[in-house]
Design a protein around this motif. Sequence first.
Motif, PDB file in Angstrom:
ATOM      1  N   PRO A  30      -6.649  -0.152  -3.323  1.00 16.97           N
ATOM      2  CA  PRO A  30      -6.306   0.643  -2.139  1.00 16.97           C
ATOM      3  C   PRO A  30      -6.494  -0.112  -0.828  1.00 16.97           C
ATOM      4  O   PRO A  30      -5.842   0.211   0.164  1.00 16.97           O
ATOM      5  CB  PRO A  30      -7.283   1.827  -2.219  1.00 16.97           C
ATOM      6  CG  PRO A  30      -7.719   1.886  -3.638  1.00 16.97           C
ATOM      7  CD  PRO A  30      -7.720   0.471  -4.121  1.00 16.97           C
ATOM      8  N   PHE A  31      -7.370  -1.115  -0.831  1.00 19.96           N
ATOM      9  CA  PHE A  31      -7.683  -1.846   0.392  1.00 19.96           C
ATOM     10  C   PHE A  31      -6.935  -3.178   0.491  1.00 19.96           C
ATOM     11  O   PHE A  31      -6.573  -3.616   1.577  1.00 19.96           O
ATOM     12  CB  PHE A  31      -9.190  -2.101   0.475  1.00 19.96           C
ATOM     13  CG  PHE A  31     -10.028  -0.881   0.220  1.00 19.96           C
ATOM     14  CD1 PHE A  31      -9.754   0.322   0.862  1.00 19.96           C
ATOM     15  CD2 PHE A  31     -11.084  -0.926  -0.676  1.00 19.96           C
ATOM     16  CE1 PHE A  31     -10.523   1.454   0.622  1.00 19.96           C
ATOM     17  CE2 PHE A  31     -11.862   0.195  -0.916  1.00 19.96           C
ATOM     18  CZ  PHE A  31     -11.578   1.390  -0.269  1.00 19.96           C
ATOM     19  N   PHE A  32      -6.703  -3.840  -0.651  1.00 19.06           N
ATOM     20  CA  PHE A  32      -6.146  -5.194  -0.647  1.00 19.06           C
ATOM     21  C   PHE A  32      -4.628  -5.250  -0.847  1.00 19.06           C
ATOM     22  O   PHE A  32      -3.987  -6.217  -0.448  1.00 19.06           O
ATOM     23  CB  PHE A  32      -6.782  -6.043  -1.752  1.00 19.06           C
ATOM     24  CG  PHE A  32      -8.202  -6.453  -1.501  1.00 19.06           C
ATOM     25  CD1 PHE A  32      -8.885  -6.047  -0.365  1.00 19.06           C
ATOM     26  CD2 PHE A  32      -8.880  -7.260  -2.419  1.00 19.06           C
ATOM     27  CE1 PHE A  32     -10.204  -6.420  -0.142  1.00 19.06           C
ATOM     28  CE2 PHE A  32     -10.193  -7.644  -2.199  1.00 19.06           C
ATOM     29  CZ  PHE A  32     -10.857  -7.220  -1.062  1.00 19.06           C
ATOM     30  N   GLU A  33      -4.047  -4.252  -1.490  1.00 16.06           N
ATOM     31  CA  GLU A  33      -2.643  -4.355  -1.891  1.00 16.06           C
ATOM     32  C   GLU A  33      -1.676  -4.630  -0.734  1.00 16.06           C
ATOM     33  O   GLU A  33      -0.689  -5.348  -0.920  1.00 16.06           O
ATOM     34  CB  GLU A  33      -2.214  -3.088  -2.637  1.00 16.06           C
ATOM     35  CG  GLU A  33      -0.908  -3.266  -3.388  1.00 16.06           C
ATOM     36  CD  GLU A  33      -0.620  -2.109  -4.335  1.00 16.06           C
ATOM     37  OE1 GLU A  33       0.037  -2.333  -5.351  1.00 16.06           O
ATOM     38  OE2 GLU A  33      -1.053  -0.971  -4.048  1.00 16.06           O
ATOM     39  N   PRO A  34      -1.929  -4.135   0.482  1.00 11.16           N
ATOM     40  CA  PRO A  34      -0.979  -4.431   1.560  1.00 11.16           C
ATOM     41  C   PRO A  34      -1.012  -5.883   2.044  1.00 11.16           C
ATOM     42  O   PRO A  34      -0.112  -6.296   2.774  1.00 11.16           O
ATOM     43  CB  PRO A  34      -1.431  -3.499   2.699  1.00 11.16           C
ATOM     44  CG  PRO A  34      -2.278  -2.456   2.050  1.00 11.16           C
ATOM     45  CD  PRO A  34      -2.939  -3.144   0.899  1.00 11.16           C
ATOM     46  N   TYR A  35      -2.025  -6.648   1.644  1.00 10.55           N
ATOM     47  CA  TYR A  35      -2.224  -7.985   2.192  1.00 10.55           C
ATOM     48  C   TYR A  35      -1.767  -9.076   1.219  1.00 10.55           C
ATOM     49  O   TYR A  35      -1.637  -8.851   0.015  1.00 10.55           O
ATOM     50  CB  TYR A  35      -3.695  -8.197   2.549  1.00 10.55           C
ATOM     51  CG  TYR A  35      -4.177  -7.280   3.645  1.00 10.55           C
ATOM     52  CD1 TYR A  35      -4.029  -7.629   4.989  1.00 10.55           C
ATOM     53  CD2 TYR A  35      -4.761  -6.051   3.345  1.00 10.55           C
ATOM     54  CE1 TYR A  35      -4.462  -6.784   5.997  1.00 10.55           C
ATOM     55  CE2 TYR A  35      -5.190  -5.203   4.352  1.00 10.55           C
ATOM     56  CZ  TYR A  35      -5.031  -5.573   5.675  1.00 10.55           C
ATOM     57  OH  TYR A  35      -5.451  -4.725   6.671  1.00 10.55           O
ATOM     58  N   HIS A  36      -1.579 -10.263   1.758  1.00  6.20           N
ATOM     59  CA  HIS A  36      -1.237 -11.438   0.949  1.00  6.20           C
ATOM     60  C   HIS A  36      -2.521 -12.087   0.433  1.00  6.20           C
ATOM     61  O   HIS A  36      -3.467 -12.305   1.199  1.00  6.20           O
ATOM     62  CB  HIS A  36      -0.459 -12.437   1.812  1.00  6.20           C
ATOM     63  CG  HIS A  36      -0.097 -13.691   1.098  1.00  6.20           C
ATOM     64  ND1 HIS A  36       0.831 -13.731   0.078  1.00  6.20           N
ATOM     65  CD2 HIS A  36      -0.540 -14.971   1.245  1.00  6.20           C
ATOM     66  CE1 HIS A  36       0.947 -14.969  -0.355  1.00  6.20           C
ATOM     67  NE2 HIS A  36       0.125 -15.744   0.324  1.00  6.20           N
ATOM     68  N   GLY A  54       1.607  -5.819  -8.740  1.00  4.43           N
ATOM     69  CA  GLY A  54       1.658  -5.107  -7.470  1.00  4.43           C
ATOM     70  C   GLY A  54       1.059  -5.846  -6.297  1.00  4.43           C
ATOM     71  O   GLY A  54       1.177  -5.394  -5.158  1.00  4.43           O
ATOM     72  N   PHE A  55       0.424  -6.991  -6.550  1.00  9.45           N
ATOM     73  CA  PHE A  55      -0.173  -7.761  -5.463  1.00  9.45           C
ATOM     74  C   PHE A  55       0.745  -8.914  -5.060  1.00  9.45           C
ATOM     75  O   PHE A  55       1.395  -9.532  -5.904  1.00  9.45           O
ATOM     76  CB  PHE A  55      -1.537  -8.323  -5.877  1.00  9.45           C
ATOM     77  CG  PHE A  55      -2.608  -7.282  -5.990  1.00  9.45           C
ATOM     78  CD1 PHE A  55      -3.324  -6.878  -4.873  1.00  9.45           C
ATOM     79  CD2 PHE A  55      -2.899  -6.694  -7.211  1.00  9.45           C
ATOM     80  CE1 PHE A  55      -4.313  -5.913  -4.961  1.00  9.45           C
ATOM     81  CE2 PHE A  55      -3.884  -5.727  -7.315  1.00  9.45           C
ATOM     82  CZ  PHE A  55      -4.595  -5.335  -6.192  1.00  9.45           C
ATOM     83  N   ASP A  56       0.792  -9.188  -3.765  1.00 11.09           N
ATOM     84  CA  ASP A  56       1.529 -10.330  -3.228  1.00 11.09           C
ATOM     85  C   ASP A  56       0.558 -11.501  -3.165  1.00 11.09           C
ATOM     86  O   ASP A  56      -0.434 -11.434  -2.436  1.00 11.09           O
ATOM     87  CB  ASP A  56       2.062  -9.973  -1.835  1.00 11.09           C
ATOM     88  CG  ASP A  56       2.657 -11.167  -1.121  1.00 11.09           C
ATOM     89  OD1 ASP A  56       3.283 -12.000  -1.792  1.00 11.09           O
ATOM     90  OD2 ASP A  56       2.467 -11.272   0.107  1.00 11.09           O
ATOM     91  N   TYR A  57       0.817 -12.562  -3.935  1.00 15.23           N
ATOM     92  CA  TYR A  57      -0.180 -13.634  -4.001  1.00 15.23           C
ATOM     93  C   TYR A  57       0.436 -15.000  -4.263  1.00 15.23           C
ATOM     94  O   TYR A  57       1.552 -15.123  -4.751  1.00 15.23           O
ATOM     95  CB  TYR A  57      -1.218 -13.333  -5.077  1.00 15.23           C
ATOM     96  CG  TYR A  57      -0.704 -13.413  -6.498  1.00 15.23           C
ATOM     97  CD1 TYR A  57      -0.807 -14.600  -7.219  1.00 15.23           C
ATOM     98  CD2 TYR A  57      -0.118 -12.308  -7.123  1.00 15.23           C
ATOM     99  CE1 TYR A  57      -0.339 -14.692  -8.525  1.00 15.23           C
ATOM    100  CE2 TYR A  57       0.355 -12.383  -8.418  1.00 15.23           C
ATOM    101  CZ  TYR A  57       0.242 -13.574  -9.120  1.00 15.23           C
ATOM    102  OH  TYR A  57       0.716 -13.658 -10.405  1.00 15.23           O
ATOM    103  N   GLU A  58      -0.329 -16.036  -3.915  1.00 15.16           N
ATOM    104  CA  GLU A  58      -0.092 -17.412  -4.325  1.00 15.16           C
ATOM    105  C   GLU A  58      -1.279 -17.817  -5.191  1.00 15.16           C
ATOM    106  O   GLU A  58      -2.416 -17.464  -4.877  1.00 15.16           O
ATOM    107  CB  GLU A  58      -0.043 -18.349  -3.125  1.00 15.16           C
ATOM    108  CG  GLU A  58       1.018 -18.065  -2.091  1.00 15.16           C
ATOM    109  CD  GLU A  58       0.773 -18.890  -0.841  1.00 15.16           C
ATOM    110  OE1 GLU A  58       0.934 -20.130  -0.897  1.00 15.16           O
ATOM    111  OE2 GLU A  58       0.396 -18.297   0.189  1.00 15.16           O
ATOM    112  N   LEU A  59      -1.030 -18.587  -6.243  1.00 13.12           N
ATOM    113  CA  LEU A  59      -2.097 -19.053  -7.125  1.00 13.12           C
ATOM    114  C   LEU A  59      -2.066 -20.571  -7.177  1.00 13.12           C
ATOM    115  O   LEU A  59      -1.039 -21.178  -7.487  1.00 13.12           O
ATOM    116  CB  LEU A  59      -1.918 -18.473  -8.527  1.00 13.12           C
ATOM    117  CG  LEU A  59      -2.868 -18.982  -9.622  1.00 13.12           C
ATOM    118  CD1 LEU A  59      -4.314 -18.652  -9.273  1.00 13.12           C
ATOM    119  CD2 LEU A  59      -2.495 -18.381 -10.970  1.00 13.12           C
TER     120      LEU A  59
END
Length: 205
Positions: A30-36, A54-59
């Motif tokens: 609920p807190f992190f999903e809007p962020y990269h 559902g998460f926007d990420y780089e690995l």
Amino acid sequence: MGSSSVPLKDELDIVIPTIRNLDFLEMWRPFFEPYHLIIVQDGDPTKTIGVPDGFDYELYNRNDINKLLGPKSSCISFKDSACRCFGYMVSKKKYIYTIDDDCFVAKNPSGQDINALEQHIKNLLCPSTPYFFNTLYEPFREGADFVRGYPFSLREGVPTAVSHGLWLNIPDYDAPTQMVKPLERNTRYFICTLTYVHMCNERYM
């Protein structure tokens, strides 16, 4: 949720060093999903790290770091959480929030989840008070003010550079202290944290 209702949505990256699947993100969703997210994988680079949908990420893993930094890649420490420094390096955002992969969402006394990210953002956007300590703790909070004797020339504050704290349960001690105090726990949550400023003066350091 619109971007206008998410504080610093386009100005903040979340950096996470990890050695395991990131199932812990579900509780932070609920807190992190809007962020990269920028995820820096420690350990074996051939291991596949699972990230919830559902998460926007780089690995990034060690191979990526070697490729990007070449002979300078040894400056990024591994086999400890300091590999997060690579995340700081590749982020292009104004603000960075970092968290370990074994941190859980705490609850307040009424049982509600505590949004630590939101509180750190509030700290970063609030001025800091250099050189003097205001005994009301948060002079910029609505309804608060500076106490008697606080210099008027410093009451506008200065930009905050780092917000650190909001840590519950196992204290973040060094290894020898943890060995001496293995059962110690922090159960007190403070929304007021120490903030660090851009401006320094050697007389006060």
